[in-house]
Scaffold this motif. Structure first.
Motif, short mmCIF file in Angstrom:
data_model
loop_
_atom_site.label_atom_id
_atom_site.label_comp_id
_atom_site.label_asym_id
_atom_site.label_seq_id
_atom_site.Cartn_x
_atom_site.Cartn_y
_atom_site.Cartn_z
N GLY A 264 0.81 -1.21 0.00
CA GLY A 264 0.00 0.00 0.00
C GLY A 264 0.85 1.26 0.00
O GLY A 264 0.54 2.23 -0.70
N GLY A 265 1.94 1.26 0.81
CA GLY A 265 2.81 2.42 0.85
C GLY A 265 3.48 2.67 -0.49
O GLY A 265 3.57 3.81 -0.96
N VAL A 266 3.94 1.59 -1.13
CA VAL A 266 4.57 1.75 -2.44
C VAL A 266 3.56 2.30 -3.45
O VAL A 266 3.88 3.19 -4.26
CB VAL A 266 5.14 0.40 -2.91
CG1 VAL A 266 5.60 0.48 -4.35
CG2 VAL A 266 6.31 -0.01 -2.02
N GLY A 267 2.34 1.80 -3.37
CA GLY A 267 1.33 2.31 -4.29
C GLY A 267 1.02 3.78 -4.07
O GLY A 267 0.86 4.56 -5.03
N TYR A 268 0.95 4.19 -2.78
CA TYR A 268 0.64 5.59 -2.48
C TYR A 268 1.74 6.51 -3.00
O TYR A 268 1.47 7.50 -3.68
CB TYR A 268 0.47 5.77 -0.98
CG TYR A 268 0.32 7.21 -0.54
CD1 TYR A 268 -0.88 7.90 -0.71
CD2 TYR A 268 1.41 7.88 0.02
CE1 TYR A 268 -1.00 9.22 -0.32
CE2 TYR A 268 1.29 9.21 0.41
CZ TYR A 268 0.08 9.88 0.24
OH TYR A 268 -0.02 11.19 0.62
N PHE A 269 3.00 6.16 -2.66
CA PHE A 269 4.10 7.02 -3.10
C PHE A 269 4.27 6.97 -4.62
O PHE A 269 4.67 7.97 -5.23
CB PHE A 269 5.39 6.61 -2.41
CG PHE A 269 5.45 7.00 -0.97
CD1 PHE A 269 5.56 8.34 -0.61
CD2 PHE A 269 5.34 6.05 0.03
CE1 PHE A 269 5.60 8.71 0.72
CE2 PHE A 269 5.38 6.42 1.36
CZ PHE A 269 5.50 7.74 1.71
N GLY A 270 3.96 5.83 -5.21
CA GLY A 270 4.00 5.78 -6.66
C GLY A 270 2.96 6.71 -7.29
O GLY A 270 3.23 7.39 -8.28
#
Length: 601
Positions: A264-270
């Motif tokens: 989820g964090g990777v998706g948000y920052f992406g």
């Protein structure tokens, strides 16, 4: 050395035996050719004795060696290889050699042993020398007479180690050895539990200290050595296994949650990265509301300006402002200063408003303005009581950045006069008066430094840069246009000469009288001017006033350091827009009459 009854070794008997290595692994002895070897065997019926001390005789006719010349020769050549049997410690019997440990040793060389052909108790092949054993090898028993029955260390009968079903099988030559039979087990032992894979011992996976306590208990408990385990033990093992499974499940859940959070964090920052690179920047809509003042420093770029506006709540994002500034053809012409803007404006509206001069709240000091006026304007801009800035300037003059050559002059009305350089300054509510004054003095030092005032002062015959600034202030005050500043500067330098035939060192400038009077009058009589006793009144004293009478601009300063050399001594402005210069007093009086005539009309 190999052991009887096991797999073949590298040595058939003891390595110290003189016949070592002669029998091979297939029960076939090597032949020892000897010229004196007997060709016939003794067939006596009682020539064989059991080498294992069992006292029985074989059922076959014993055969023996007679007249063995090789044996005699061997006995004489190897006296050091005599063997003796020594008694072993009490209570110990070698399971492979139970009788050899109690045999006698030979006292006077080798004695010939006789073996029966095909006898069950023998183990040497017919026609070959019997294997000899040293009783001293790995034993410590005392020597006994050969052929006697060894004494029982426990006082009982000698056990028959080969006559019972439980006895060890008699030793066999290497060529006849067989693999031992598999043991017959009349009961099936419990299958030993295979150890489970070692679990992760990190507290993140195991949960708490209970796992380690269980593991310690498991190590302390001794596993069952045989027989069937009790039902209580089974239940306990199942209970521990269930606990481990439950804790493993919790650990897996935690790991899954961590992985999900990471994804989820990777998706948000992406998404944020994609928005920053390709998406539209966040922006307000409309012209905004309210009012806020922002100060833009000199040399600020678009992103710096956008950051200042964002912090003040004017625009929503820096990227939106930079984009709007780039789309506007005049966007890059935004100057440093103070701007009065609105909150939550669209970036496009903010750029348009900053390009409108009406939004600029900068404080501009015109050329030639006196410090008194500057102090009043600063008080108004900062919302301070009248006289606040002037009092701070007088008290902190030496702490505001003046150069050393501008300090400690006598009879100076205002030590900051001439150093509040004419320019545009950002002054907004919340600023401190000393900060505003310090910024103005810094600008004056910057501009004066470009002119190399110390070198110019020596070149022009004045004492210091302080006097050059004073001359520039006079030029600024008396000149009417930028075109006549150099001529006006020449008038000053010519009149300052004590030997000049026109004024004899007197300046006689009306501007000096007006400065000390804090006024700007044109209609002044000579009687009034010559009677007022003040160091700044150049009609009363000769030479320059104690200090500058205003703040000269750049062009007045350039005129002061680069005067003309045409012989001008007098000047007058008839229309108030231009000045006329003359070299004699007679020429000057004609222009004065013309000026007075224009005043009457």
């Amino acid at each position: 050395m190999t052991e009887y009854g096991r797999s073949p070794g590298s040595e058939p008997w003891h390595p110290g035996d003189p016949l070592y290595g002669d029998q091979g692994w297939q029960g076939q002895q090597q032949q020892y050719p000897h010229p004196q070897q007997a060709s016939q065997y003794d067939q006596g019926a009682h020539g064989y004795q059991d080498p294992y001390g069992q006292g029985g005789q074989t059922g076959h006719a014993p055969q023996g060696y007679e007249g063995d010349a090789y044996q005699q020769h061997h006995q004489q050549g190897y006296e050091q290889q005599q063997y003796s049997y020594q008694q072993q410690p009490q209570g110990y019997v070698d399971p492979q050699y139970p009788q050899q440990a109690q045999q006698q040793h030979y006292q006077q060389g080798y004695e010939q042993q006789q073996y029966g052909t095909g006898a069950q108790g023998g183990y040497d092949t017919p026609g070959h020398l019997g294997q000899q054993y040293d009783g001293n090898w790995e034993t410590s028993q005392a020597a006994m007479p050969y052929g006697t029955t060894p004494a029982d260390p426990y006082g009982g009968q000698n056990p028959d180690l080969y006559g019972t079903p439980e006895a060890y099988p008699p030793p066999q030559p290497p060529g006849r050895r067989q693999n031992p039979p598999e043991p017959v087990i009349d009961w099936a032992p419990e299958e030993e539990a295979r150890p489970e894979p070692e679990e992760e011992k990190h507290p993140f996976v195991t949960g708490d200290e209970e796992d380690r306590d269980d593991q310690d208990d498991a190590y302390d408990e001794e596993p069952p050595r045989g027989g069937r385990g009790s039902r209580g033990d089974d239940r306990e093992r199942r209970s521990k296994a269930n606990k481990r499974k439950g804790k493993n499940g919790v650990a897996c859940l935690v790991v899954a949650l961590v992985l999900a959070g990471g994804v989820g964090g990777v998706g948000y920052f992406g998404y944020q990265f994609w928005q920053g690179q390709f998406g539209a920047a966040e922006d307000y809509a409309g012209a905004g509301s309210g009012e806020v003042q922002v100060e833009i420093p000199k040399g600020a770029l678009g992103n710096e300006i956008g950051n200042i506006l964002k912090k003040a709540g004017v625009v929503k994002s820096v990227d939106a402002f930079v984009s709007a500034q780039g789309r506007n053809p005049k966007g890059l012409s935004i100057q440093a200063g103070v701007y009065t803007l609105k909150k939550e404006m669209s970036a496009e509206s903010a750029v348009k408003m900053m390009l409108d001069p009406a939004s600029q709240s900068n404080f501009v000091i015109p050329e030639g303005r006196r410090n008194v006026w500057v102090y009043e304007q600063i008080d108004k801009k900062l919302g301070l009581d009248a006289g606040t800035t002037q009092g701070i300037a007088k008290a902190k003059a030496n702490d505001l950045g003046l150069p050393d050559w501008a300090k400690n002059h006598k009879n100076v009305k205002d030590p900051l006069e001439g150093f509040l350089f004419p320019a545009s300054y950002p002054v907004a509510k919340g600023n401190k008066p000393e900060d505003v004054l310090r910024r103005m003095v810094s600008r004056a030092n910057q501009e004066y430094g470009k002119l190399e005032l110390e070198a110019k002062a020596k070149q022009l015959g004045v004492e210091s840069p302080w006097q050059l600034i004073t001359i520039a202030s006079l030029v600024q005050a008396e000149g009417t246009s930028h075109d006549d500043f150099r001529k006006m500067a020449e008038v000053v330098y010519n009149r300052l000469k004590p030997s000049n035939p026109q004024t004899y060192g007197g300046l006689e400038f009306d501007s000096t009288y007006n400065y000390i009077k804090n006024q700007s009058k044109l209609d002044l009589t000579l009687e009034e001017l010559r009677k007022y006793d003040n160091p700044y009144n150049t009609y009363f004293v000769k030479g320059l006033p104690p200090g500058p009478i205003g703040n000269p601009g750049v062009e007045a300063m350039q005129g002061a350091v680069s005067p003309t050399n045409d012989g001008w001594y007098y000047f007058i402005s008839i229309d108030g827009k231009t000045s006329q210069f003359t070299k004699t007093n007679a020429e000057h009086q004609k222009l004065v009459e013309k000026f007075n005539e224009s005043r009457k009309n």
